[in-house]
Write a protein that holds these residues in place. Structure first.
Motif, short mmCIF file in Angstrom:
data_model
loop_
_atom_site.label_atom_id
_atom_site.label_comp_id
_atom_site.label_asym_id
_atom_site.label_seq_id
_atom_site.Cartn_x
_atom_site.Cartn_y
_atom_site.Cartn_z
N ILE A 85 0.84 -1.21 0.00
CA ILE A 85 0.00 0.00 0.00
C ILE A 85 0.87 1.25 0.00
O ILE A 85 0.61 2.21 -0.73
CB ILE A 85 -0.93 0.01 1.22
CG1 ILE A 85 -1.94 -1.14 1.14
CG2 ILE A 85 -1.68 1.34 1.33
CD1 ILE A 85 -2.77 -1.32 2.39
N GLN A 123 0.79 4.05 -2.94
CA GLN A 123 0.33 5.41 -2.64
C GLN A 123 1.41 6.43 -2.98
O GLN A 123 1.11 7.55 -3.44
CB GLN A 123 -0.09 5.53 -1.19
CG GLN A 123 1.03 5.54 -0.18
CD GLN A 123 0.59 6.03 1.21
OE1 GLN A 123 -0.58 6.30 1.43
NE2 GLN A 123 1.55 6.13 2.11
N LEU A 155 -5.93 5.54 -0.45
CA LEU A 155 -4.77 4.71 -0.09
C LEU A 155 -4.09 5.22 1.17
O LEU A 155 -3.57 4.43 1.97
CB LEU A 155 -3.78 4.67 -1.26
CG LEU A 155 -4.18 3.78 -2.44
CD1 LEU A 155 -3.09 3.81 -3.52
CD2 LEU A 155 -4.43 2.35 -1.99
#
Length: 313
Positions: free
Chosen positions: A251, A255, A264
């Motif tokens: 993640i 992002q 995100l």
């Protein structure tokens, strides 16, 4: 012993459920607080403790931002109700009473810090302190939740690995702290009036990544070491931590390269809570905070017919 089934009386089950609700509530406050920031609702209620100079609640004229900010404030009352119920439930148990009271007192303390963030127009350092206090509350809630049930004696191998687990915890805390600084240097201020730290986002992000790699290395070391000394609970906890770290890392990278989309960033904040809890689980698996060297604590048996028994794992 791994896989042991414990028979717990109804009061113990109630305490455990309330403690788990408190843990979930403190994580929820972080997630909803992130929603406040990411939707630009940080000053949706422009003053504190009132929402406006004339009202304690949000008004229709304040729109969605006012509703989001006020909704986050309302969750504090829900969390307070859970904390009070938990204090009442554990009052006769000295081992549980003190952490429950401290956590209950921490909730209004967090509310005051939240008020200061509003009164300082979302100063990034005060906002960061607000998050770090939530991390401390999550840690205390996790400890209390784990204390609500009897636990077996720690395996000798796991006890020897406790210094490694504490090093892992220090690295995890560093990741959280640096992550707060990264957020305070980035674009999601919570309101267009809010200032940023002024630090170089690229430099702070690189420092954050370095700390994450250190944490990942220590998690791998915990896994190998736990397997080497046949400390099965610690190996399982380290496996879960590694899975959470890999998901959180994915993640984080996405992002960063997609220029920090709000969804995100919110997922990354929730992931930070998951990483912290998973880290604490590794420490707990080493026998930290055990009630006695033999793990002694009353475990009910089916012969105690005067109590309601519930089977839990």
């Amino acid at each position: 012993m791994p896989g042991t089934r414990q028979l717990l009386d109804a009061e113990t089950v109630t305490r455990r459920r309330l403690a788990l609700a408190g843990l979930a509530g403190n994580i929820g406050i972080v997630i909803t607080g992130g929603a406040v920031r990411l939707t630009g609702s940080g000053l949706g209620c422009p003053t504190w403790p009132k929402c406006t100079e004339d009202s304690y609640t949000a008004t229709k004229a304040m729109g969605i931002n006012g509703a989001i900010e006020f909704g986050n404030r309302l969750l504090t009352f829900v969390l307070s109700a859970i904390a009070i119920a938990l204090v009442v439930a554990v009052w006769r148990h000295a081992r549980l009473r003190r952490p429950a009271v401290i956590l209950a007192l921490g909730i209004p303390g967090q509310g005051v810090v939240g008020g200061i963030t509003v009164l300082t127009d979302l100063n990034p350092y005060v906002v960061g302190l607000h998050f770090l206090l939530s991390a401390a509350m999550i840690g205390g809630s996790y400890l209390l939740w784990q204390r609500t049930v009897p636990r077996p004696a720690a395996e000798p191998g796991a006890v020897r690995l406790r210094p490694l687990a504490w090093a892992l915890t220090a690295a995890s805390a560093a990741v959280v702290v640096i992550g707060v600084v990264v957020t305070g240097s980035g674009p999601h201020a919570g309101d267009e009036k809010a200032h940023r730290t002024g630090l170089n986002p690229e430099m702070i992000s690189q420092l954050h990544v370095d700390a994450v790699f250190l944490l990942l290395g220590l998690a791998v070391a915990c896994w190998f070491a736990a397997r080497a000394v046949t400390a099965a609970p610690m190996a399982r906890a380290a496996t879960i931590l590694l899975a959470v770290l890999l998901a959180q890392g994915a993640i984080g990278f996405v992002q960063y390269f997609t220029h920090l989309p709000a969804a995100l960033v919110g997922a990354h904040m929730a992931g930070a809570c998951a990483v912290w809890v998973a880290t604490l689980a590794v420490v707990w698996s080493t026998g930290f905070d055990a009630p006695g060297a033999d793990g002694s604590a009353s475990i009910l048996t089916s012969d105690e017919t005067n109590r309601t028994l519930v089977t839990v794992r």
